[in-house]
Design a protein around this motif. Structure first.
Motif, PDB file in Angstrom:
ATOM      1  N   PRO A 160       0.797  -1.239   0.000  1.00 31.61           N
ATOM      2  CA  PRO A 160       0.000   0.000   0.000  1.00 31.61           C
ATOM      3  C   PRO A 160       0.830   1.290   0.000  1.00 31.61           C
ATOM      4  O   PRO A 160       0.251   2.376   0.047  1.00 31.61           O
ATOM      5  CB  PRO A 160      -0.790  -0.126   1.289  1.00 31.61           C
ATOM      6  CG  PRO A 160       0.136  -0.844   2.208  1.00 31.61           C
ATOM      7  CD  PRO A 160       0.872  -1.829   1.345  1.00 31.61           C
ATOM      8  N   ALA A 161       2.157   1.184  -0.036  1.00 34.39           N
ATOM      9  CA  ALA A 161       2.975   2.394  -0.109  1.00 34.39           C
ATOM     10  C   ALA A 161       2.798   3.084  -1.460  1.00 34.39           C
ATOM     11  O   ALA A 161       2.925   4.305  -1.569  1.00 34.39           O
ATOM     12  CB  ALA A 161       4.438   2.043   0.113  1.00 34.39           C
ATOM     13  N   ARG A 221     -25.862   4.540  -0.852  1.00 32.37           N
ATOM     14  CA  ARG A 221     -25.625   5.875  -0.304  1.00 32.37           C
ATOM     15  C   ARG A 221     -24.318   5.960   0.477  1.00 32.37           C
ATOM     16  O   ARG A 221     -23.631   6.967   0.447  1.00 32.37           O
ATOM     17  CB  ARG A 221     -26.799   6.289   0.583  1.00 32.37           C
ATOM     18  CG  ARG A 221     -28.073   6.580  -0.200  1.00 32.37           C
ATOM     19  CD  ARG A 221     -29.194   7.033   0.709  1.00 32.37           C
ATOM     20  NE  ARG A 221     -29.677   5.951   1.560  1.00 32.37           N
ATOM     21  CZ  ARG A 221     -30.697   6.059   2.403  1.00 32.37           C
ATOM     22  NH1 ARG A 221     -31.338   7.216   2.510  1.00 32.37           N
ATOM     23  NH2 ARG A 221     -31.088   5.035   3.135  1.00 32.37           N
ATOM     24  N   SER A 222     -23.992   4.894   1.221  1.00 34.47           N
ATOM     25  CA  SER A 222     -22.754   4.881   1.994  1.00 34.47           C
ATOM     26  C   SER A 222     -22.342   3.423   2.217  1.00 34.47           C
ATOM     27  O   SER A 222     -23.151   2.508   2.054  1.00 34.47           O
ATOM     28  CB  SER A 222     -22.939   5.588   3.348  1.00 34.47           C
ATOM     29  OG  SER A 222     -23.927   4.917   4.126  1.00 34.47           O
ATOM     30  N   TYR A 223     -21.080   3.245   2.587  1.00 30.47           N
ATOM     31  CA  TYR A 223     -20.578   1.895   2.836  1.00 30.47           C
ATOM     32  C   TYR A 223     -19.508   1.987   3.913  1.00 30.47           C
ATOM     33  O   TYR A 223     -18.499   2.669   3.743  1.00 30.47           O
ATOM     34  CB  TYR A 223     -19.999   1.302   1.548  1.00 30.47           C
ATOM     35  CG  TYR A 223     -19.724  -0.183   1.638  1.00 30.47           C
ATOM     36  CD1 TYR A 223     -20.777  -1.092   1.640  1.00 30.47           C
ATOM     37  CD2 TYR A 223     -18.431  -0.672   1.720  1.00 30.47           C
ATOM     38  CE1 TYR A 223     -20.538  -2.461   1.723  1.00 30.47           C
ATOM     39  CE2 TYR A 223     -18.182  -2.036   1.798  1.00 30.47           C
ATOM     40  CZ  TYR A 223     -19.239  -2.911   1.800  1.00 30.47           C
ATOM     41  OH  TYR A 223     -19.000  -4.276   1.888  1.00 30.47           O
ATOM     42  N   GLU A 224     -19.752   1.333   5.040  1.00 31.37           N
ATOM     43  CA  GLU A 224     -18.841   1.407   6.183  1.00 31.37           C
ATOM     44  C   GLU A 224     -17.822   0.281   6.104  1.00 31.37           C
ATOM     45  O   GLU A 224     -18.112  -0.873   6.437  1.00 31.37           O
ATOM     46  CB  GLU A 224     -19.619   1.332   7.502  1.00 31.37           C
ATOM     47  CG  GLU A 224     -18.756   1.571   8.718  1.00 31.37           C
ATOM     48  CD  GLU A 224     -19.555   1.723   9.998  1.00 31.37           C
ATOM     49  OE1 GLU A 224     -18.947   1.637  11.073  1.00 31.37           O
ATOM     50  OE2 GLU A 224     -20.787   1.926   9.908  1.00 31.37           O
ATOM     51  N   ARG A 225     -16.633   0.620   5.680  1.00 32.18           N
ATOM     52  CA  ARG A 225     -15.578  -0.374   5.507  1.00 32.18           C
ATOM     53  C   ARG A 225     -14.992  -0.788   6.850  1.00 32.18           C
ATOM     54  O   ARG A 225     -15.224  -0.164   7.881  1.00 32.18           O
ATOM     55  CB  ARG A 225     -14.498   0.159   4.565  1.00 32.18           C
ATOM     56  CG  ARG A 225     -15.029   0.413   3.162  1.00 32.18           C
ATOM     57  CD  ARG A 225     -13.958   0.934   2.223  1.00 32.18           C
ATOM     58  NE  ARG A 225     -14.498   1.064   0.871  1.00 32.18           N
ATOM     59  CZ  ARG A 225     -15.100   2.142   0.411  1.00 32.18           C
ATOM     60  NH1 ARG A 225     -15.246   3.195   1.200  1.00 32.18           N
ATOM     61  NH2 ARG A 225     -15.567   2.190  -0.824  1.00 32.18           N
ATOM     62  N   ALA A 226     -14.201  -1.854   6.823  1.00 31.34           N
ATOM     63  CA  ALA A 226     -13.666  -2.442   8.046  1.00 31.34           C
ATOM     64  C   ALA A 226     -12.805  -1.457   8.827  1.00 31.34           C
ATOM     65  O   ALA A 226     -12.035  -0.686   8.250  1.00 31.34           O
ATOM     66  CB  ALA A 226     -12.854  -3.685   7.703  1.00 31.34           C
ATOM     67  N   SER A 227     -12.937  -1.522  10.127  1.00 37.24           N
ATOM     68  CA  SER A 227     -12.102  -0.732  11.027  1.00 37.24           C
ATOM     69  C   SER A 227     -11.056  -1.639  11.658  1.00 37.24           C
ATOM     70  O   SER A 227     -11.117  -2.870  11.546  1.00 37.24           O
ATOM     71  CB  SER A 227     -12.963  -0.082  12.114  1.00 37.24           C
ATOM     72  OG  SER A 227     -13.666  -1.083  12.842  1.00 37.24           O
ATOM     73  N   PHE A 272       3.994  -8.071   5.646  1.00 38.62           N
ATOM     74  CA  PHE A 272       3.146  -7.404   6.633  1.00 38.62           C
ATOM     75  C   PHE A 272       3.101  -8.188   7.951  1.00 38.62           C
ATOM     76  O   PHE A 272       2.359  -7.820   8.857  1.00 38.62           O
ATOM     77  CB  PHE A 272       1.729  -7.251   6.099  1.00 38.62           C
ATOM     78  CG  PHE A 272       1.655  -6.525   4.782  1.00 38.62           C
ATOM     79  CD1 PHE A 272       1.943  -5.174   4.697  1.00 38.62           C
ATOM     80  CD2 PHE A 272       1.318  -7.202   3.625  1.00 38.62           C
ATOM     81  CE1 PHE A 272       1.889  -4.504   3.488  1.00 38.62           C
ATOM     82  CE2 PHE A 272       1.249  -6.548   2.402  1.00 38.62           C
ATOM     83  CZ  PHE A 272       1.547  -5.194   2.337  1.00 38.62           C
ATOM     84  N   GLY A 273       3.873  -9.257   8.021  1.00 38.50           N
ATOM     85  CA  GLY A 273       3.857 -10.097   9.210  1.00 38.50           C
ATOM     86  C   GLY A 273       2.709 -11.087   9.240  1.00 38.50           C
ATOM     87  O   GLY A 273       2.482 -11.742  10.260  1.00 38.50           O
ATOM     88  N   LEU A 319      -5.648  -4.811  10.717  1.00 39.72           N
ATOM     89  CA  LEU A 319      -4.410  -4.605  11.446  1.00 39.72           C
ATOM     90  C   LEU A 319      -4.076  -3.126  11.656  1.00 39.72           C
ATOM     91  O   LEU A 319      -3.046  -2.797  12.256  1.00 39.72           O
ATOM     92  CB  LEU A 319      -3.254  -5.278  10.703  1.00 39.72           C
ATOM     93  CG  LEU A 319      -3.317  -6.796  10.607  1.00 39.72           C
ATOM     94  CD1 LEU A 319      -2.223  -7.321   9.677  1.00 39.72           C
ATOM     95  CD2 LEU A 319      -3.188  -7.440  11.987  1.00 39.72           C
ATOM     96  N   GLY A 320      -4.931  -2.243  11.165  1.00 37.93           N
ATOM     97  CA  GLY A 320      -4.710  -0.821  11.333  1.00 37.93           C
ATOM     98  C   GLY A 320      -3.673  -0.244  10.399  1.00 37.93           C
ATOM     99  O   GLY A 320      -3.130   0.843  10.652  1.00 37.93           O
ATOM    100  N   ARG A 321      -3.411  -0.926   9.281  1.00 34.27           N
ATOM    101  CA  ARG A 321      -2.419  -0.438   8.308  1.00 34.27           C
ATOM    102  C   ARG A 321      -3.052   0.467   7.254  1.00 34.27           C
ATOM    103  O   ARG A 321      -2.332   1.148   6.524  1.00 34.27           O
ATOM    104  CB  ARG A 321      -1.761  -1.627   7.599  1.00 34.27           C
ATOM    105  CG  ARG A 321      -1.116  -2.653   8.520  1.00 34.27           C
ATOM    106  CD  ARG A 321       0.183  -2.162   9.125  1.00 34.27           C
ATOM    107  NE  ARG A 321       0.845  -3.206   9.874  1.00 34.27           N
ATOM    108  CZ  ARG A 321       1.705  -4.066   9.346  1.00 34.27           C
ATOM    109  NH1 ARG A 321       2.013  -4.001   8.062  1.00 34.27           N
ATOM    110  NH2 ARG A 321       2.258  -4.994  10.094  1.00 34.27           N
ATOM    111  N   LEU A 322      -4.374   0.447   7.145  1.00 38.58           N
ATOM    112  CA  LEU A 322      -5.097   1.295   6.204  1.00 38.58           C
ATOM    113  C   LEU A 322      -6.225   1.989   6.934  1.00 38.58           C
ATOM    114  O   LEU A 322      -6.793   1.444   7.883  1.00 38.58           O
ATOM    115  CB  LEU A 322      -5.676   0.476   5.040  1.00 38.58           C
ATOM    116  CG  LEU A 322      -4.716  -0.065   3.988  1.00 38.58           C
ATOM    117  CD1 LEU A 322      -5.490  -0.916   2.990  1.00 38.58           C
ATOM    118  CD2 LEU A 322      -3.987   1.042   3.271  1.00 38.58           C
ATOM    119  N   CYS A 323      -6.612   3.163   6.471  1.00 37.27           N
ATOM    120  CA  CYS A 323      -7.737   3.894   7.063  1.00 37.27           C
ATOM    121  C   CYS A 323      -8.939   3.828   6.129  1.00 37.27           C
ATOM    122  O   CYS A 323      -8.776   3.754   4.921  1.00 37.27           O
ATOM    123  CB  CYS A 323      -7.362   5.338   7.307  1.00 37.27           C
ATOM    124  SG  CYS A 323      -6.016   5.540   8.499  1.00 37.27           S
TER     125      CYS A 323
END
Length: 254
Positions: free
Chosen positions: A19-20, A108-114, A158-159, A250-254
């Motif tokens: 993702p870099a 209308r909207s889409y809540e992606r993974a947190s 990414f481990g 894993l918190g690597r993307l927002c």
């Protein structure tokens, strides 16, 4: 040995920068997050709903379209059947969610993974081992998950790694509708993973049963048997869709 080293030198660096850097280009035929425009629907038209093989498409009382991406096979039959172009599949691969209800979209909207909780990220943020369980699938989801271990994707950077034993795993990646013959195996595998454990349902079969919904020999996916922390829709999910979900978890993307 010299030939091997020479070939490797000629290949140069093969792993993508994502993702870099930008994600790999997806083929034009790829179907991702759908766009829905109920205002285009003719009054009383149900052609898209009738064409869907898994009843993933619904028309609400207010005439608004809704698609359950957990049941959707991304076959495109609804889009082809629609006489007014109210349903269009985009190239957006970002489909993974944390809650099953978030797979219900009206365009209308889409809540992606947190990301997972801070304590779990502290434990698994740099080393995350998964045991893959094929619970009666056709091997398409399994094959695309395995693509992530190739040199082009290199999931290990990414481990994240797949392991052979559930006792060495931090969680499960489940594919398939969980057939009756695989239910006990899944339960035992889940029980063998040490706490705290993460469960990922990958593919429409693992989420809802896919084309086998309500079949007497299937269990409509994994969520009724084990708790699921991440849902990755698709039939099968593209490797980029699965990778996006893992990195978000894993918190690597927002």
């Amino acid at each position: 040995m010299i030939r091997v080293l020479k070939a490797r030198f000629q290949q140069k660096y093969r792993t993508m920068q994502y993702p870099a850097g930008p994600p790999p280009e997806l083929p034009a035929r790829f179907r991702g997050l759908p766009e829905l425009d109920g205002s285009k629907c003719p009054a009383g038209c149900r052609q898209c709903k009738d064409a869907c093989p898994t009843d993933a498409v619904a028309v609400t009382g207010g005439g608004r379209l809704r698609i359950d991406l957990g049941r959707c096979l991304f076959c495109g039959e609804c889009s082809r059947a629609c006489p007014s172009g109210a349903i269009r599949f985009t190239g957006d691969h970002r489909l993974a969610v944390r809650d099953r209800s978030h797979l219900l979209t009206d365009g209308r909207s889409y809540e992606r993974a947190s990301a997972m909780a801070d304590e779990l990220r502290r434990l698994y943020g740099r080393s995350f081992k998964l045991r893959q369980v094929s619970a009666g699938g056709c091997n398409a989801c399994e094959a695309d998950a395995n693509v992530l271990t190739t040199v082009g994707w290199d999931l290990g950077r990414f481990g994240v790694q797949f392991v052979a034993s559930p006792r060495h795993a931090d969680g499960l990646l489940i594919t398939g509708p969980v057939t009756q013959n695989m239910r006990l195996a899944l339960e035992k595998t889940w029980a063998a993973v040490p706490d705290p454990r993460i469960v990922i349902a990958s593919g429409s079969c693992a989420i809802s049963g896919g084309p086998y919904i309500d079949h007497p020999e299937a269990n409509n996916g994994a969520a009724g048997i084990v708790p699921v922390d991440l849902f990755v829709p698709g039939c099968p999910p593209h490797p980029l869709t699965l990778l996006d979900g893992l990195l978000r978890l894993l918190g690597r993307l927002c």
